[in-house]
Scaffold this motif. Structure first.
Motif, PDB file in Angstrom:
ATOM      1  N   GLN A  21       0.811  -1.218   0.000  1.00 26.30           N
ATOM      2  CA  GLN A  21       0.000   0.000   0.000  1.00 26.30           C
ATOM      3  C   GLN A  21       0.844   1.268   0.000  1.00 26.30           C
ATOM      4  O   GLN A  21       0.539   2.236  -0.701  1.00 26.30           O
ATOM      5  N   ALA A  22       1.914   1.269   0.781  1.00 25.82           N
ATOM      6  CA  ALA A  22       2.699   2.495   0.967  1.00 25.82           C
ATOM      7  C   ALA A  22       3.322   2.991  -0.340  1.00 25.82           C
ATOM      8  O   ALA A  22       3.595   4.186  -0.478  1.00 25.82           O
ATOM      9  N   SER A  30      -6.019   8.017  -4.551  1.00 26.04           N
ATOM     10  CA  SER A  30      -7.452   7.735  -4.356  1.00 26.04           C
ATOM     11  C   SER A  30      -7.821   7.445  -2.903  1.00 26.04           C
ATOM     12  O   SER A  30      -8.965   7.627  -2.504  1.00 26.04           O
ATOM     13  N   LYS A  31      -6.850   6.932  -2.134  1.00 20.68           N
ATOM     14  CA  LYS A  31      -7.065   6.453  -0.764  1.00 20.68           C
ATOM     15  C   LYS A  31      -8.127   5.351  -0.716  1.00 20.68           C
ATOM     16  O   LYS A  31      -8.800   5.140   0.290  1.00 20.68           O
ATOM     17  N   MET A  35      -7.986   0.374  -4.907  1.00 19.67           N
ATOM     18  CA  MET A  35      -7.049   0.875  -5.924  1.00 19.67           C
ATOM     19  C   MET A  35      -5.619   0.696  -5.430  1.00 19.67           C
ATOM     20  O   MET A  35      -4.718   1.457  -5.741  1.00 19.67           O
ATOM     21  N   ASN A  36      -5.455  -0.373  -4.664  1.00 19.42           N
ATOM     22  CA  ASN A  36      -4.166  -0.778  -4.118  1.00 19.42           C
ATOM     23  C   ASN A  36      -4.007  -2.256  -4.480  1.00 19.42           C
ATOM     24  O   ASN A  36      -4.997  -2.948  -4.720  1.00 19.42           O
ATOM     25  N   ALA A  37      -2.794  -2.754  -4.532  1.00 21.37           N
ATOM     26  CA  ALA A  37      -2.611  -4.146  -4.968  1.00 21.37           C
ATOM     27  C   ALA A  37      -3.413  -5.122  -4.100  1.00 21.37           C
ATOM     28  O   ALA A  37      -4.109  -6.006  -4.618  1.00 21.37           O
ATOM     29  N   ARG A  38      -3.337  -4.964  -2.776  1.00 23.91           N
ATOM     30  CA  ARG A  38      -4.024  -5.922  -1.893  1.00 23.91           C
ATOM     31  C   ARG A  38      -5.521  -5.976  -2.190  1.00 23.91           C
ATOM     32  O   ARG A  38      -6.103  -7.055  -2.333  1.00 23.91           O
ATOM     33  N   ALA A  74       7.780  -4.265  -3.572  1.00 15.88           N
ATOM     34  CA  ALA A  74       7.586  -4.119  -2.119  1.00 15.88           C
ATOM     35  C   ALA A  74       7.091  -5.402  -1.455  1.00 15.88           C
ATOM     36  O   ALA A  74       7.265  -5.579  -0.252  1.00 15.88           O
ATOM     37  N   CYS A  75       6.489  -6.285  -2.206  1.00 19.43           N
ATOM     38  CA  CYS A  75       5.828  -7.462  -1.611  1.00 19.43           C
ATOM     39  C   CYS A  75       6.861  -8.442  -1.029  1.00 19.43           C
ATOM     40  O   CYS A  75       7.679  -8.993  -1.763  1.00 19.43           O
TER      41      CYS A  75
END
Ligand code: SF4
Ligand code: SF4
Length: 431
Positions: A21-22, A30-31, A35-38, A74-75
């Protein structure tokens, strides 16, 4: 088995830690968790298992990914979320089809040199007679079309097929993969690349019939169109007796190194050729960095203050960040100034910037602001696509900052010192 069925196990391997997320630019703007990978992976799993329909909202969540690959880097669990989002796009392209404009662009125009040439010709004509600076009609969804460069002649018609290196090509032969952007929009980058390699004693082969690398088609889910481009390029390059394939486009480099084997993983005939080819591919900064001592000896001085933007496809996909900086610092007289958030996405992502300006525009404004704060007169970047987007953002803010590829600065520094410059521009065609 559908595309999604094949990735269910990988989707389950996401432990929902949220480390992705970061770094996700679409989440930052968008917060929205989706709209984040997770969040995207959770939605894809729901569609794969029939809990959710592939609604318009689902399509939007998948398409608002910039494919910057920050989540993949990042994952900590090696899930490869960016790849799984690509698989969802392939599923959507197969089951729902792409909108007409995207479909034409990635499955008809990009794969065809003729249609690509005609499209660029039409754009060149429009720029000459209609899309002039200051014409409000040239501004489309935050992009000033009048600021997009276009070549008067494509790169591959400007240079010979064989470009002999200095001192008899003492360091061998390399091939140059120019890609669509350099060929049609920024041939100066290609010319600088060839000259720098020649100066270092490499014969540079520019195969004339190379096609698009395939990454744009793959990114929008048209995997079959991408595969056909990949097979064409593999056939073309396997005939060349070269020690390396060099590119000065971060996106092409990312595709050539990592996506050829991914796309052809089930193709027994072409997979070995893809593995061999990908192992030979170098980004120009990576390639030149191995010769930095030799380069330092032949460059002249260049009075310039320069900052550098890390393209996602160079930093995340290829782990290249130190090399371009060191090369720039090796030029006498050049003052390098690091910008804040140099690794932050510029918002370009190909035609994403036209379709999702609400995400793209703030990212570009943030990048431009960080560039301006350095006070540098020049910003360098290893991705022609990022360069155009940043130039657009700078001009919309009225900032006078030159945007160049690092290899163009090296070429300028060489031109200040190299007595045999005219020789670097000569060459002969293959028999
Ligand atoms: S590829 Fe980039 S935009 Fe897409 S989910 Fe990953 S971090 Fe976010
Ligand atoms: S994709 Fe990777 S980083 Fe993101 S939540 Fe899943 S395991 Fe964590």
């Amino acid at each position: 088995m559908s595309v999604l069925d094949r990735i269910v196990d990988q989707l389950y391997s996401c432990n929902k830690c949220g480390f992705c997320q970061a770094t996700c630019p679409s989440y930052q703007e968008s917060k929205s968790e989706f709209m984040n990978a997770r969040g995207r992976l959770r939605l894809i799993l729901a569609v794969a298992e029939g809990e959710l329909q592939a609604t318009h909202e689902f399509v939007e969540m998948i398409n608002t990914c910039l494919q910057c690959r920050a989540c993949g880097a990042a994952c900590p669990s090696g899930v490869g979320p960016d790849r799984l989002i690509l698989a969802a796009r392939e599923y959507l392209a197969r089951t729902k089809g792409l909108p007409f404009v995207k479909k034409m662009a990635v499955s008809r125009v990009l794969p065809s040199c003729t249609l690509m040439g005609l499209s660029v010709g039409a754009f060149r004509w429009a720029k000459t007679f209609f899309l002039r600076p200051g014409n409000p009609l040239s501004k489309v969804r935050g992009v000033d079309l009048s600021r997009i460069p276009v070549a008067s002649r494509p790169f591959n018609k400007r240079v010979p097929e064989v470009n002999p290196g200095a001192e008899g090509g003492k360091n061998g032969r390399v091939a140059f993969f120019h890609g669509c952007f350099v060929n049609h929009f920024q041939p100066e980058i290609g010319e600088a690349t060839v000259r720098v390699l020649q100066s270092l004693g490499y014969d540079v082969i520019v195969p004339k019939n190379q096609h698009c690398c395939g990454l744009p088609s793959m990114s929008y889910g048209e995997a079959e169109a991408a595969r056909s481009l990949v097979r064409h390029n593999l056939e073309l390059f396997k005939e060349l007796d070269v020690s390396a394939v060099v590119t000065s486009c971060a996106t092409c480099g990312s595709g050539l190194k990592h996506d050829y084997t991914y796309l052809l993983q089930e193709d027994e005939e072409y997979l070995p050729a893809a593995e061999k080819f990908s192992a030979q591919v170098f980004d120009i900064s990576e390639f030149l960095f191995r010769r930095i001592e030799d380069l330092s000896e032949i460059v002249g001085s260049l009075e310039a203050t320069v900052t550098y933007h890390d393209p996602c496809h160079l930093l995340r996909s290829q782990a290249i960040s130190e090399e371009p900086r060191k090369l720039l610092e090796a030029v006498p007289g050049l003052e390098f100034r690091e910008m804040r958030e140099a690794d932050h996405c510029c918002g370009a992502a190909g035609i994403f910037q036209i379709f999702y300006p609400e995400i793209s525009k703030p990212l570009t404004e943030r990048k431009v602001s960080n560039i301006i704060k350095t006070g540098a007169e020049t910003v360098a970047s290893g991705c022609p696509g990022c360069m155009v987007r940043i130039n657009n953002g700078l001009s919309l803010q009225g900032a006078e900052v030159e945007v160049v590829h690092p290899v163009q600065l090296l070429d300028r520094a060489l031109a200040r010192a190299t007595a045999y410059l005219p020789d670097r521009l000569t060459g002969k065609r293959l028999a």
